[in-house]
Design an enzyme around this catalytic site. Structure first.
Site, PDB file in Angstrom:
ATOM      1  N   GLN A  70       3.513   9.954   1.761  1.00 28.25           N
ATOM      2  CA  GLN A  70       4.353   9.055   1.291  1.00 28.25           C
ATOM      3  C   GLN A  70       5.769   9.799   0.358  1.00 28.25           C
ATOM      4  O   GLN A  70       6.619   8.884   0.000  1.00 28.25           O
ATOM      5  CB  GLN A  70       4.138   7.761   1.350  1.00 28.25           C
ATOM      6  CG  GLN A  70       3.493   7.503   2.551  1.00 28.25           C
ATOM      7  CD  GLN A  70       3.497   6.067   3.186  1.00 28.25           C
ATOM      8  OE1 GLN A  70       2.482   5.237   2.470  1.00 28.25           O
ATOM      9  NE2 GLN A  70       3.932   4.756   3.536  1.00 28.25           N
ATOM     10  N   HIS A  78      -2.934   7.494   6.901  1.00 26.88           N
ATOM     11  CA  HIS A  78      -1.943   8.620   7.031  1.00 26.88           C
ATOM     12  C   HIS A  78      -2.459   9.650   6.218  1.00 26.88           C
ATOM     13  O   HIS A  78      -2.074  11.117   6.182  1.00 26.88           O
ATOM     14  CB  HIS A  78      -1.117   7.591   5.751  1.00 26.88           C
ATOM     15  CG  HIS A  78       0.387   6.719   5.652  1.00 26.88           C
ATOM     16  ND1 HIS A  78       0.903   6.763   6.435  1.00 26.88           N
ATOM     17  CD2 HIS A  78       0.815   5.381   5.604  1.00 26.88           C
ATOM     18  CE1 HIS A  78       2.431   6.134   6.379  1.00 26.88           C
ATOM     19  NE2 HIS A  78       1.067   5.620   6.167  1.00 26.88           N
ATOM     20  N   HIS A 125      -4.174   1.804   7.376  1.00 26.75           N
ATOM     21  CA  HIS A 125      -3.144   1.938   7.755  1.00 26.75           C
ATOM     22  C   HIS A 125      -3.088   3.172   6.566  1.00 26.75           C
ATOM     23  O   HIS A 125      -2.271   4.055   7.506  1.00 26.75           O
ATOM     24  CB  HIS A 125      -2.341   1.074   7.404  1.00 26.75           C
ATOM     25  CG  HIS A 125      -1.041   1.763   7.549  1.00 26.75           C
ATOM     26  ND1 HIS A 125       0.259   0.398   8.041  1.00 26.75           N
ATOM     27  CD2 HIS A 125      -0.074   2.758   6.460  1.00 26.75           C
ATOM     28  CE1 HIS A 125       1.728   1.245   8.050  1.00 26.75           C
ATOM     29  NE2 HIS A 125       0.970   2.687   6.942  1.00 26.75           N
ATOM     30  N   GLU A 126      -3.606   2.935   5.526  1.00 24.24           N
ATOM     31  CA  GLU A 126      -3.511   4.084   4.334  1.00 24.24           C
ATOM     32  C   GLU A 126      -4.198   5.479   4.867  1.00 24.24           C
ATOM     33  O   GLU A 126      -3.839   6.309   4.908  1.00 24.24           O
ATOM     34  CB  GLU A 126      -3.586   3.721   3.111  1.00 24.24           C
ATOM     35  CG  GLU A 126      -2.745   2.772   2.825  1.00 24.24           C
ATOM     36  CD  GLU A 126      -1.583   2.395   3.408  1.00 24.24           C
ATOM     37  OE1 GLU A 126      -1.362   4.009   2.739  1.00 24.24           O
ATOM     38  OE2 GLU A 126      -0.756   1.644   2.765  1.00 24.24           O
ATOM     39  N   GLY A 161       0.788  -1.268  -0.364  1.00 21.73           N
ATOM     40  CA  GLY A 161       0.236  -0.311   0.293  1.00 21.73           C
ATOM     41  C   GLY A 161       0.988   1.160   0.166  1.00 21.73           C
ATOM     42  O   GLY A 161       1.882   0.589  -0.156  1.00 21.73           O
ATOM     43  N   CYS A 190       6.065  -0.090   7.686  1.00 20.38           N
ATOM     44  CA  CYS A 190       4.749   0.739   7.185  1.00 20.38           C
ATOM     45  C   CYS A 190       7.052   1.412   6.695  1.00 20.38           C
ATOM     46  O   CYS A 190       7.724   1.786   6.422  1.00 20.38           O
ATOM     47  CB  CYS A 190       5.045   2.022   8.132  1.00 20.38           C
ATOM     48  SG  CYS A 190       4.644   3.950   7.424  1.00 20.38           S
ATOM     49  N   LEU A 191       6.439   1.783   4.402  1.00 25.10           N
ATOM     50  CA  LEU A 191       8.219   2.014   4.007  1.00 25.10           C
ATOM     51  C   LEU A 191       8.236   3.153   4.436  1.00 25.10           C
ATOM     52  O   LEU A 191       9.131   3.510   4.210  1.00 25.10           O
ATOM     53  CB  LEU A 191       6.969   2.198   2.332  1.00 25.10           C
ATOM     54  CG  LEU A 191       6.939   1.101   1.970  1.00 25.10           C
ATOM     55  CD1 LEU A 191       5.846   0.978   0.806  1.00 25.10           C
ATOM     56  CD2 LEU A 191       7.928   0.077   2.211  1.00 25.10           C
TER      57      LEU A 191
HETATM   58  O1  GNR Z   1       3.681  -2.553   2.333  1.00 30.47           O
HETATM   59  C1  GNR Z   1       3.272  -2.574   3.628  1.00 30.47           C
HETATM   60  N1  GNR Z   1       3.358  -3.704   4.172  1.00 30.47           N
HETATM   61  C2  GNR Z   1       2.295  -3.370   5.044  1.00 30.47           C
HETATM   62  C3  GNR Z   1       2.038  -5.176   6.455  1.00 30.47           C
HETATM   63  C4  GNR Z   1       1.120  -4.218   7.090  1.00 30.47           C
HETATM   64  C5  GNR Z   1       0.005  -3.340   7.377  1.00 30.47           C
HETATM   65  C6  GNR Z   1       0.154  -2.486   7.066  1.00 30.47           C
HETATM   66  C7  GNR Z   1       0.953  -2.834   5.546  1.00 30.47           C
HETATM   67  S1  GNR Z   1       1.282  -1.143   4.361  1.00 30.47           S
HETATM   68  C8  GNR Z   1       2.979  -0.931   3.735  1.00 30.47           C
HETATM   69  C9  GNR Z   1       3.188   0.110   3.286  1.00 30.47           C
HETATM   70  C10 GNR Z   1       2.904   1.184   3.901  1.00 30.47           C
HETATM   71  O2  GNR Z   1       3.852   1.967   4.245  1.00 30.47           O
HETATM   72  N2  GNR Z   1       1.700   2.143   3.159  1.00 30.47           N
HETATM   73  O3  GNR Z   1       1.099   3.244   3.957  1.00 30.47           O
HETATM   74 NI    NI Z   2       2.535   3.433   5.983  1.00 34.07          NI
END
Ligand code: GNR
Ligand code: NI
Length: 172
Positions: free
Chosen positions: A51, A140, A136-137, A46, A94-95
């Site tokens: 980001q 953000h 999660h997104e 995601g 999270c990236l």
């Molecule tokens: O790549 C991602 N893996 C992930 C694993 C578990 C819960 C959420 C994520 S999202 C993350 C990529 C990211 O930072 N998205 O904002």
């Molecule tokens: Ni993230």
């Protein structure tokens, strides 16, 4: 399509509240395509526009496993309109906070409204990994990170580590 660089903790832009998009034009589609390419390259499942330093309410997700065909999903102005009482725990990463993984508890399922890549309104019932990822997104888009859902002690250790690393990078 172009690869964009991903901003990392402690970049203050990760705390911005992103702006609504409203109209899905070619510029928005170009940014969505850049985000998808950047997410696949990372690799991640995601990515939110902030980001790649664009404070607008755009999300791309692909939760397909390596042995499954690609399943790119585009969400413009996503809104959670329902969450399940049932919760689920997932080891999140999270990236923008590389190499940190912590267990986060969230609603197991949710319903989301959004505009698709053509600007058409859609509704989607999300379950499993998709439910975790879309929450999660959307966090953000509101300046919230997954570390905000863990203990203060763990969070402050992680923020300290990244702040220190950024200072060392400044020197070189
Ligand atoms: O790549 C991602 N893996 C992930 C694993 C578990 C819960 C959420 C994520 S999202 C993350 C990529 C990211 O930072 N998205 O904002
Ligand atoms: Ni993230």
């Amino acid at each position: 399509m172009a690869l964009r660089s991903i901003i990392k903790l402690p970049d203050a832009r990760l705390r911005m509240v992103s702006a609504e998009v409203e109209t899905v034009d070619d510029d928005v589609r170009a940014l969505l395509d850049d985000m998808l390419q950047t997410m696949y390259d990372a690799p991640g499942i995601g990515l939110a526009a902030i980001q790649v330093a664009e404070p607008v309410r755009l999300v791309v997700i692909d939760c397909a496993r390596d042995d499954e065909p690609k399943d790119p999903m585009f969400f413009v102005d996503p809104k959670i309109i329902w969450v399940s009482d049932e919760l689920a725990c997932y080891d999140e990463g999270c990236l923008s906070i590389p190499e940190v993984y912590e267990s986060v508890e969230r609603p197991a399922e949710c319903k989301v409204t959004f505009l698709d890549r053509d600007g058409a309104p859609q509704e989607r019932h999300c379950t499993g990994l998709l439910a975790t990822c879309i929450q999660h997104e959307i966090d953000h888009l509101n300046g919230v990170l997954f570390i905000d859902h863990i203990s203060r002690l763990k969070r402050s250790r992680i923020v300290k580590k990244f702040t220190k690393a950024a200072k060392l990078e400044d020197v070189v």
